[in-house]
Scaffold this motif. Structure first.
Motif, PDB file in Angstrom:
ATOM      1  N   ALA A  50     -31.578  59.926  12.103  1.00 51.42           N
ATOM      2  CA  ALA A  50     -30.354  59.146  12.291  1.00 51.42           C
ATOM      3  C   ALA A  50     -30.534  57.709  11.846  1.00 51.42           C
ATOM      4  O   ALA A  50     -29.592  57.075  11.377  1.00 51.42           O
ATOM      5  CB  ALA A  50     -29.940  59.187  13.765  1.00 51.42           C
ATOM      6  N   ILE A  51     -31.751  57.152  11.983  1.00 55.73           N
ATOM      7  CA  ILE A  51     -31.989  55.756  11.642  1.00 55.73           C
ATOM      8  C   ILE A  51     -32.203  55.580  10.145  1.00 55.73           C
ATOM      9  O   ILE A  51     -31.910  54.535   9.581  1.00 55.73           O
ATOM     10  CB  ILE A  51     -33.199  55.236  12.449  1.00 55.73           C
ATOM     11  CG1 ILE A  51     -32.846  55.156  13.919  1.00 55.73           C
ATOM     12  CG2 ILE A  51     -33.634  53.866  12.006  1.00 55.73           C
ATOM     13  CD1 ILE A  51     -31.701  54.251  14.206  1.00 55.73           C
ATOM     14  N   LEU A  52     -32.692  56.644   9.486  1.00 54.35           N
ATOM     15  CA  LEU A  52     -33.126  56.553   8.082  1.00 54.35           C
ATOM     16  C   LEU A  52     -32.107  55.940   7.126  1.00 54.35           C
ATOM     17  O   LEU A  52     -32.481  55.065   6.339  1.00 54.35           O
ATOM     18  CB  LEU A  52     -33.548  57.944   7.616  1.00 54.35           C
ATOM     19  CG  LEU A  52     -34.568  57.997   6.495  1.00 54.35           C
ATOM     20  CD1 LEU A  52     -35.823  57.289   6.928  1.00 54.35           C
ATOM     21  CD2 LEU A  52     -34.883  59.429   6.143  1.00 54.35           C
ATOM     22  N   PRO A  53     -30.811  56.333   7.158  1.00 52.22           N
ATOM     23  CA  PRO A  53     -29.875  55.705   6.206  1.00 52.22           C
ATOM     24  C   PRO A  53     -29.751  54.206   6.377  1.00 52.22           C
ATOM     25  O   PRO A  53     -29.706  53.469   5.378  1.00 52.22           O
ATOM     26  CB  PRO A  53     -28.538  56.385   6.503  1.00 52.22           C
ATOM     27  CG  PRO A  53     -28.834  57.539   7.299  1.00 52.22           C
ATOM     28  CD  PRO A  53     -30.151  57.398   7.906  1.00 52.22           C
ATOM     29  N   PHE A  54     -29.744  53.734   7.616  1.00 48.25           N
ATOM     30  CA  PHE A  54     -29.589  52.298   7.845  1.00 48.25           C
ATOM     31  C   PHE A  54     -30.798  51.526   7.315  1.00 48.25           C
ATOM     32  O   PHE A  54     -30.654  50.489   6.664  1.00 48.25           O
ATOM     33  CB  PHE A  54     -29.398  52.023   9.334  1.00 48.25           C
ATOM     34  CG  PHE A  54     -28.183  52.674   9.889  1.00 48.25           C
ATOM     35  CD1 PHE A  54     -26.935  52.154   9.629  1.00 48.25           C
ATOM     36  CD2 PHE A  54     -28.282  53.829  10.636  1.00 48.25           C
ATOM     37  CE1 PHE A  54     -25.805  52.765  10.124  1.00 48.25           C
ATOM     38  CE2 PHE A  54     -27.161  54.441  11.130  1.00 48.25           C
ATOM     39  CZ  PHE A  54     -25.927  53.914  10.871  1.00 48.25           C
ATOM     40  N   SER A  55     -31.999  52.058   7.593  1.00 55.46           N
ATOM     41  CA  SER A  55     -33.180  51.325   7.116  1.00 55.46           C
ATOM     42  C   SER A  55     -33.275  51.403   5.604  1.00 55.46           C
ATOM     43  O   SER A  55     -33.701  50.430   4.966  1.00 55.46           O
ATOM     44  CB  SER A  55     -34.444  51.851   7.782  1.00 55.46           C
ATOM     45  OG  SER A  55     -34.399  53.214   7.928  1.00 55.46           O
ATOM     46  N   TYR A  56     -32.831  52.527   5.006  1.00 60.44           N
ATOM     47  CA  TYR A  56     -32.823  52.601   3.541  1.00 60.44           C
ATOM     48  C   TYR A  56     -31.864  51.564   2.968  1.00 60.44           C
ATOM     49  O   TYR A  56     -32.169  50.891   1.975  1.00 60.44           O
ATOM     50  CB  TYR A  56     -32.409  54.004   3.090  1.00 60.44           C
ATOM     51  CG  TYR A  56     -32.250  54.112   1.598  1.00 60.44           C
ATOM     52  CD1 TYR A  56     -33.368  54.093   0.774  1.00 60.44           C
ATOM     53  CD2 TYR A  56     -30.990  54.193   1.021  1.00 60.44           C
ATOM     54  CE1 TYR A  56     -33.229  54.158  -0.590  1.00 60.44           C
ATOM     55  CE2 TYR A  56     -30.848  54.263  -0.340  1.00 60.44           C
ATOM     56  CZ  TYR A  56     -31.964  54.248  -1.149  1.00 60.44           C
ATOM     57  OH  TYR A  56     -31.829  54.306  -2.497  1.00 60.44           O
ATOM     58  N   LEU A  57     -30.715  51.410   3.615  1.00 58.38           N
ATOM     59  CA  LEU A  57     -29.728  50.420   3.154  1.00 58.38           C
ATOM     60  C   LEU A  57     -30.306  49.017   3.229  1.00 58.38           C
ATOM     61  O   LEU A  57     -30.202  48.227   2.274  1.00 58.38           O
ATOM     62  CB  LEU A  57     -28.495  50.531   4.037  1.00 58.38           C
ATOM     63  CG  LEU A  57     -27.243  49.799   3.591  1.00 58.38           C
ATOM     64  CD1 LEU A  57     -26.752  50.410   2.322  1.00 58.38           C
ATOM     65  CD2 LEU A  57     -26.204  49.867   4.662  1.00 58.38           C
ATOM     66  N   LEU A  58     -30.969  48.717   4.374  1.00 60.28           N
ATOM     67  CA  LEU A  58     -31.539  47.371   4.532  1.00 60.28           C
ATOM     68  C   LEU A  58     -32.634  47.109   3.517  1.00 60.28           C
ATOM     69  O   LEU A  58     -32.705  46.030   2.912  1.00 60.28           O
ATOM     70  CB  LEU A  58     -32.093  47.210   5.948  1.00 60.28           C
ATOM     71  CG  LEU A  58     -31.065  46.925   7.020  1.00 60.28           C
ATOM     72  CD1 LEU A  58     -31.724  46.940   8.372  1.00 60.28           C
ATOM     73  CD2 LEU A  58     -30.449  45.587   6.775  1.00 60.28           C
ATOM     74  N   ILE A  59     -33.502  48.121   3.277  1.00 55.10           N
ATOM     75  CA  ILE A  59     -34.616  47.907   2.349  1.00 55.10           C
ATOM     76  C   ILE A  59     -34.092  47.770   0.920  1.00 55.10           C
ATOM     77  O   ILE A  59     -34.593  46.955   0.135  1.00 55.10           O
ATOM     78  CB  ILE A  59     -35.635  49.056   2.497  1.00 55.10           C
ATOM     79  CG1 ILE A  59     -36.394  48.889   3.804  1.00 55.10           C
ATOM     80  CG2 ILE A  59     -36.637  49.057   1.367  1.00 55.10           C
ATOM     81  CD1 ILE A  59     -37.317  50.008   4.124  1.00 55.10           C
ATOM     82  N   SER A  60     -33.036  48.522   0.578  1.00 55.35           N
ATOM     83  CA  SER A  60     -32.504  48.368  -0.776  1.00 55.35           C
ATOM     84  C   SER A  60     -31.764  47.045  -0.928  1.00 55.35           C
ATOM     85  O   SER A  60     -31.646  46.528  -2.046  1.00 55.35           O
ATOM     86  CB  SER A  60     -31.581  49.527  -1.111  1.00 55.35           C
ATOM     87  OG  SER A  60     -30.519  49.541  -0.210  1.00 55.35           O
TER      88      SER A  60
END
Lengths: 104, 173
Positions: free
Chosen positions: B98-108
């Motif tokens: 569940a957290i993965l999309p948000f952290s991917y967005l932040l890292i990108s």
């Protein structure tokens, strides 16, 4: 290095949120919140290095003071909850959510 | 050299935090939390803030975690007091998805960082941090002193001996 530090900041905040969502031990819930605050601190320090200004350091210092205040209150709350429920399970701290009269 | 040191410290921080959220005993997870905090102190030193390096070790690893360890030992936790979490790993896996999309967005989002500004001579030492704190951030500093006082009083009131609460059988009219 600053880019990597900001990536580490995001990773630490994500691990903290995962711990706060998935564990039921109240100590680990508390330490996950501390981990989120640490990740935010790292972000402020890295951004301060990026912009060449010292404001991020001051805000990180203020966040540490808030974390110390939170530690005192949260641990006092854990002591009180453990005295009344004899458990560290967050599923048992449901006094405000229950409809029955409290039996203390 | 400093990049290698940074990667070692970052790996220590991530391993310590993963150990913290996956251990069953709160004592072990507090000890692996200390590893994360000390690695973060080293990263602060690498980022050029020598004052926060000392403060991180003194306040976090020294005061807060030893307070946590003290409370864990003070409560005398037995295994039956710990929550039973049979599906802990499944919960951790689900919430990390569940957290993965948000952290991917932040890292990108981090690919669009501005250019690094040159740092001044005295950067991050105690004098420049103190000057910034007492020139620009005086009001938050004073507010935090009041916050610490309130939390001190609140901790004393919360942790004092519990008086028996009298619950009358009569319904209030």
């Amino acid at each position: 290095m600053i880019h990597n530090a900001l990536v580490l900041c995001v990773i630490l905040i994500s691990i903290g949120i995962i711990g706060a969502l998935s564990r039921r031990n109240i100590f680990i819930l508390y330490m996950s919140i501390e981990l989120i605050l640490n990740g935010i601190n790292l972000g402020f320090v890295a951004a301060s290095k990026l912009h060449g200004q010292g404001d991020g350091h001051v805000i990180a210092l203020l966040i540490m003071a808030i974390a110390a205040a939170e530690a005192a209150l949260f641990l006092a709350m854990i002591v009180m909850l453990f005295r009344s429920r004899h458990s560290l399970d967050t599923k048992k701290f449901t006094l405000l959510a229950s409809k029955e009269r409290p039996h203390v | 050299m400093s990049d290698t040191l940074f990667f070692i410290l970052a790996a220590l921080a991530i391993v310590g935090s993963i150990g913290m959220i996956s251990m069953m005993q709160p004592m072990f997870s507090a000890i692996s939390f200390i590893i994360t905090l000390l690695a973060l102190a080293g990263i602060y030193a690498l980022l050029g803030s020598s004052f926060l390096f000392a403060i991180q070790i003194v306040i976090y690893a020294g005061a807060i975690v030893s307070l946590i360890l003290f409370i864990i030992m003070f409560l005398n936790i037995k295994p039956e007091n710990l929550p039973q979490e049979p599906s802990k790993n499944r919960f951790i896996l689900l919430s990390s998805f569940a957290i993965l999309p948000f952290s991917y967005l932040l890292i990108s989002m981090l690919n669009f960082l501005p250019q690094q500004q040159p740092t001044p001579e005295a950067f991050g030492d105690i004098k420049s941090v103190g000057l910034t704190l007492f020139n620009d951030y005086l009001l938050p500093f004073e507010a935090i002193s009041i916050l610490l006082l309130i939390s001190l009083i609140g901790a004393v009131i919360l942790a004092q001996k519990e008086r028996p609460i009298e619950i009358s059988d009569k319904e209030p009219k």
